[in-house]
Structures are given as C-alpha cells and as structure tokens.
Design a protein around this motif. Sequence first.
Motif, PDB file in Angstrom:
ATOM      1  N   LYS A  37      26.588  44.764  39.044  1.00 52.98           N
ATOM      2  CA  LYS A  37      27.576  43.699  39.104  1.00 52.98           C
ATOM      3  C   LYS A  37      28.381  43.701  37.806  1.00 52.98           C
ATOM      4  O   LYS A  37      27.811  43.715  36.714  1.00 52.98           O
ATOM      5  CB  LYS A  37      26.891  42.345  39.287  1.00 52.98           C
ATOM      6  N   PRO A  38      29.706  43.701  37.888  1.00 55.69           N
ATOM      7  CA  PRO A  38      30.516  43.734  36.659  1.00 55.69           C
ATOM      8  C   PRO A  38      30.424  42.429  35.881  1.00 55.69           C
ATOM      9  O   PRO A  38      30.224  41.355  36.459  1.00 55.69           O
ATOM     10  CB  PRO A  38      31.936  43.959  37.187  1.00 55.69           C
ATOM     11  N   LYS A  39      30.576  42.528  34.577  1.00 53.33           N
ATOM     12  CA  LYS A  39      30.534  41.343  33.714  1.00 53.33           C
ATOM     13  C   LYS A  39      31.821  40.536  33.817  1.00 53.33           C
ATOM     14  O   LYS A  39      31.833  39.343  33.533  1.00 53.33           O
ATOM     15  CB  LYS A  39      30.280  41.760  32.267  1.00 53.33           C
ATOM     16  N   GLU A  40      32.906  41.185  34.180  1.00 53.13           N
ATOM     17  CA  GLU A  40      34.190  40.537  34.381  1.00 53.13           C
ATOM     18  C   GLU A  40      34.951  41.343  35.435  1.00 53.13           C
ATOM     19  O   GLU A  40      34.563  42.479  35.745  1.00 53.13           O
ATOM     20  CB  GLU A  40      34.985  40.473  33.073  1.00 53.13           C
ATOM     21  N   PRO A  41      36.007  40.787  36.021  1.00 53.44           N
ATOM     22  CA  PRO A  41      36.759  41.546  37.034  1.00 53.44           C
ATOM     23  C   PRO A  41      37.266  42.873  36.474  1.00 53.44           C
ATOM     24  O   PRO A  41      37.645  42.959  35.306  1.00 53.44           O
ATOM     25  CB  PRO A  41      37.926  40.612  37.371  1.00 53.44           C
ATOM     26  N   PHE A  42      37.233  43.912  37.297  1.00 51.72           N
ATOM     27  CA  PHE A  42      37.867  45.161  36.893  1.00 51.72           C
ATOM     28  C   PHE A  42      38.700  45.705  38.045  1.00 51.72           C
ATOM     29  O   PHE A  42      38.399  45.483  39.214  1.00 51.72           O
ATOM     30  CB  PHE A  42      36.843  46.198  36.394  1.00 51.72           C
ATOM     31  N   PHE A  43      39.764  46.397  37.690  1.00 49.65           N
ATOM     32  CA  PHE A  43      40.742  46.846  38.667  1.00 49.65           C
ATOM     33  C   PHE A  43      41.018  48.336  38.516  1.00 49.65           C
ATOM     34  O   PHE A  43      40.892  48.904  37.438  1.00 49.65           O
ATOM     35  CB  PHE A  43      42.064  46.078  38.494  1.00 49.65           C
ATOM     36  N   PHE A  44      41.417  48.937  39.629  1.00 47.19           N
ATOM     37  CA  PHE A  44      41.957  50.292  39.608  1.00 47.19           C
ATOM     38  C   PHE A  44      43.279  50.248  40.373  1.00 47.19           C
ATOM     39  O   PHE A  44      43.619  49.237  40.997  1.00 47.19           O
ATOM     40  CB  PHE A  44      40.981  51.307  40.210  1.00 47.19           C
ATOM     41  N   GLN A  45      44.033  51.330  40.331  1.00 46.42           N
ATOM     42  CA  GLN A  45      45.321  51.371  41.006  1.00 46.42           C
ATOM     43  C   GLN A  45      45.382  52.467  42.055  1.00 46.42           C
ATOM     44  O   GLN A  45      44.638  53.455  41.996  1.00 46.42           O
ATOM     45  CB  GLN A  45      46.458  51.598  40.001  1.00 46.42           C
ATOM     46  N   LYS A  46      46.257  52.263  43.016  1.00 43.26           N
ATOM     47  CA  LYS A  46      46.659  53.308  43.943  1.00 43.26           C
ATOM     48  C   LYS A  46      48.151  53.565  43.706  1.00 43.26           C
ATOM     49  O   LYS A  46      48.910  52.635  43.395  1.00 43.26           O
ATOM     50  CB  LYS A  46      46.427  52.876  45.397  1.00 43.26           C
ATOM     51  N   SER A  47      48.569  54.814  43.835  1.00 41.23           N
ATOM     52  CA  SER A  47      49.975  55.158  43.650  1.00 41.23           C
ATOM     53  C   SER A  47      50.786  54.722  44.869  1.00 41.23           C
ATOM     54  O   SER A  47      50.239  54.469  45.956  1.00 41.23           O
ATOM     55  CB  SER A  47      50.123  56.663  43.444  1.00 41.23           C
ATOM     56  N   LEU A  48      52.093  54.634  44.728  1.00 37.92           N
ATOM     57  CA  LEU A  48      52.945  54.203  45.835  1.00 37.92           C
ATOM     58  C   LEU A  48      52.845  55.114  47.067  1.00 37.92           C
ATOM     59  O   LEU A  48      52.874  54.611  48.192  1.00 37.92           O
ATOM     60  CB  LEU A  48      54.394  54.079  45.364  1.00 37.92           C
ATOM     61  N   PRO A  49      52.727  56.446  46.918  1.00 41.07           N
ATOM     62  CA  PRO A  49      52.567  57.270  48.121  1.00 41.07           C
ATOM     63  C   PRO A  49      51.283  56.977  48.903  1.00 41.07           C
ATOM     64  O   PRO A  49      51.135  57.437  50.042  1.00 41.07           O
ATOM     65  CB  PRO A  49      52.554  58.702  47.564  1.00 41.07           C
ATOM     66  N   ALA A  50      50.366  56.207  48.321  1.00 42.19           N
ATOM     67  CA  ALA A  50      49.160  55.803  49.058  1.00 42.19           C
ATOM     68  C   ALA A  50      49.476  54.743  50.111  1.00 42.19           C
ATOM     69  O   ALA A  50      48.697  54.553  51.053  1.00 42.19           O
ATOM     70  CB  ALA A  50      48.103  55.259  48.089  1.00 42.19           C
ATOM     71  N   ASN A 155      35.558  33.194  50.762  1.00 44.13           N
ATOM     72  CA  ASN A 155      34.659  32.308  50.014  1.00 44.13           C
ATOM     73  C   ASN A 155      33.407  33.026  49.523  1.00 44.13           C
ATOM     74  O   ASN A 155      32.606  32.451  48.788  1.00 44.13           O
ATOM     75  CB  ASN A 155      34.301  31.057  50.831  1.00 44.13           C
ATOM     76  N   GLN A 156      33.232  34.294  49.915  1.00 43.22           N
ATOM     77  CA  GLN A 156      32.100  35.101  49.440  1.00 43.22           C
ATOM     78  C   GLN A 156      32.455  35.932  48.205  1.00 43.22           C
ATOM     79  O   GLN A 156      31.586  36.613  47.645  1.00 43.22           O
ATOM     80  CB  GLN A 156      31.631  36.047  50.559  1.00 43.22           C
ATOM     81  N   MET A 157      33.684  35.871  47.787  1.00 42.20           N
ATOM     82  CA  MET A 157      34.121  36.692  46.656  1.00 42.20           C
ATOM     83  C   MET A 157      33.487  36.236  45.350  1.00 42.20           C
ATOM     84  O   MET A 157      33.276  35.045  45.131  1.00 42.20           O
ATOM     85  CB  MET A 157      35.650  36.612  46.505  1.00 42.20           C
ATOM     86  N   ILE A 158      33.194  37.183  44.485  1.00 42.22           N
ATOM     87  CA  ILE A 158      32.724  36.866  43.141  1.00 42.22           C
ATOM     88  C   ILE A 158      33.873  36.295  42.323  1.00 42.22           C
ATOM     89  O   ILE A 158      33.720  35.281  41.650  1.00 42.22           O
ATOM     90  CB  ILE A 158      32.138  38.125  42.477  1.00 42.22           C
ATOM     91  N   SER A 159      35.036  36.944  42.395  1.00 42.32           N
ATOM     92  CA  SER A 159      36.257  36.440  41.746  1.00 42.32           C
ATOM     93  C   SER A 159      37.235  36.024  42.832  1.00 42.32           C
ATOM     94  O   SER A 159      37.629  36.843  43.669  1.00 42.32           O
ATOM     95  CB  SER A 159      36.897  37.517  40.864  1.00 42.32           C
ATOM     96  N   GLN A 164      41.412  36.355  40.195  1.00 40.15           N
ATOM     97  CA  GLN A 164      41.937  37.717  40.111  1.00 40.15           C
ATOM     98  C   GLN A 164      43.355  37.734  39.552  1.00 40.15           C
ATOM     99  O   GLN A 164      43.685  38.532  38.668  1.00 40.15           O
ATOM    100  CB  GLN A 164      41.928  38.370  41.503  1.00 40.15           C
ATOM    101  N   ILE A 165      44.201  36.860  40.077  1.00 41.39           N
ATOM    102  CA  ILE A 165      45.600  36.820  39.644  1.00 41.39           C
ATOM    103  C   ILE A 165      45.700  36.436  38.175  1.00 41.39           C
ATOM    104  O   ILE A 165      46.441  37.056  37.401  1.00 41.39           O
ATOM    105  CB  ILE A 165      46.397  35.846  40.525  1.00 41.39           C
ATOM    106  N   ASN A 166      44.946  35.422  37.763  1.00 40.09           N
ATOM    107  CA  ASN A 166      44.997  34.978  36.376  1.00 40.09           C
ATOM    108  C   ASN A 166      44.509  36.076  35.434  1.00 40.09           C
ATOM    109  O   ASN A 166      45.155  36.373  34.419  1.00 40.09           O
ATOM    110  CB  ASN A 166      44.171  33.711  36.204  1.00 40.09           C
ATOM    111  N   PHE A 167      43.384  36.709  35.782  1.00 34.35           N
ATOM    112  CA  PHE A 167      42.822  37.754  34.924  1.00 34.35           C
ATOM    113  C   PHE A 167      43.762  38.958  34.850  1.00 34.35           C
ATOM    114  O   PHE A 167      44.098  39.435  33.756  1.00 34.35           O
ATOM    115  CB  PHE A 167      41.454  38.178  35.449  1.00 34.35           C
ATOM    116  N   LEU A 168      44.190  39.450  36.015  1.00 39.62           N
ATOM    117  CA  LEU A 168      44.995  40.665  36.050  1.00 39.62           C
ATOM    118  C   LEU A 168      46.345  40.471  35.378  1.00 39.62           C
ATOM    119  O   LEU A 168      46.779  41.320  34.585  1.00 39.62           O
ATOM    120  CB  LEU A 168      45.193  41.120  37.506  1.00 39.62           C
ATOM    121  N   SER A 169      47.004  39.341  35.650  1.00 38.66           N
ATOM    122  CA  SER A 169      48.353  39.135  35.101  1.00 38.66           C
ATOM    123  C   SER A 169      48.341  38.992  33.588  1.00 38.66           C
ATOM    124  O   SER A 169      49.357  39.248  32.934  1.00 38.66           O
ATOM    125  CB  SER A 169      49.000  37.913  35.745  1.00 38.66           C
TER     126      SER A 169
END
Length: 213
Positions: A37-50, A155-159, A164-169
């Motif tokens: 389980k992550p200690k804080e939210p983490f993100f990865f990206q997909k490119s636009l052709p995805a 409602n089952q989400m950890i974040s 998510q929006i606040n952290f990522l932005s």
Amino acid sequence: MKNYHIKKNNGESVLVRNIYCIGRNYSEHIKELNNAKPKEPFFFQKSLPALNTTNKIYLSQNKDIQYEVEIVLLVGKSGISTSTKDASSFIGGYTVGIDLTKRNYQNQLKEDKLPWLLSKSFLGSAVVSEFSDEPIKEDFWLNLNDEKKQKGNSNQMISSFAEQINFLSNKIPLIEGDLIFTGTPEGVGPLKVGDKIEIGFGDSTLNTLSVLD
C-alpha cells in the motif's frame, strides 16, 4: 500533428491534454497483485496515442495484456487545487474506462526498479467512453464474455476524487482537458482475441468492445 479528443454526451468535443493514472487505489486490488500500500498517492502517465475512444481493442502478438476498469475524470478547468474542498470544481465530466496493461512487462520493470511507462502507455491502452456531467455514484463494472469480472465503487477508494485532484494538481498543475484514471478494483485479468467486453455502471452499459488481433 494529430489532435486527440473525447466526446461528452451533450455533443461537445474536448481536446485531451494529458492522461494521468493513479496506482494502487483499491485495497483488494493491491492484495491481488501482492503490492504494498503506498504511503501517499502516486501517479503514472499514458501518452496521447494511448487514447482509445473506439469499441475495439487490438492485441499485439505474444503480449500479456490485462484489463483494469476505472472511473475516469475529465478536468474542466486549469489550475491548482487549494484544498480538497475546492477540488470538485475541477471535474468537468465522468465516465468509465479501461487501463490496459502489459502485465508481464510491467512486472519485469518493477523487478528492475524501472518506470512503468512502456507497460502502460501503448497504442489504444487508455480506453474511455462518452463523458457525462453526472457523477458516477453507483457500482461501476466490467463484464468479460458476459461474466462479471470487476465491480467497484468510488467509496472504496483509498484516495477520493478530491484527494487525487488536490494532490496531483499541487505536483503538476492541471490543464483543462486532462484525464485522470482513478484506480481499479480487484478482478483484473488477461484478454484474448475474440473476447467481448462490456463496461458501465449501475444498469447502464457505456461501451461494448471487441478484442481483435
């Protein structure tokens, strides 16, 4: 240069700017893949052709591609969220999509402590349906060949969406037209040529996809 757009159910077309995905945001999914389980939210990206707005998924030969159904958010304005209280004002639409993953390749990259990018970002790997202004509060789901494989609820989400929006932005300012894949529940699995996939929420089917060679 090709532009990438999504559609809203009111007929509006929106230019997509970035595609972000949160990892490990459902506890049971973390367990099924034996992850920590992550200690804080983490993100990865997909490119636009995805970006994949069609009803087709193409499998590369000898590739272990797995489905992960998710609620996807459309970012409706640019900027940085000041708190979780204002985060919902950044949401410009909701839909259900699929984060396609080259699982064996991802596991290899994880073992080598390398970024996941190439196992997550490949042609057609970010499947999205039409977006709506209405929040998705009911269970969202994925059926594979008429069998329910995944079902989850926000409602089952950890974040939460707001977290998510606040952290990522505050790490990367959001741009109008960004997409955020918000995490997948348990039940992920492989696809094969000839499979039929249905995704939706509640009693509503948003997309029916064919898996092709």
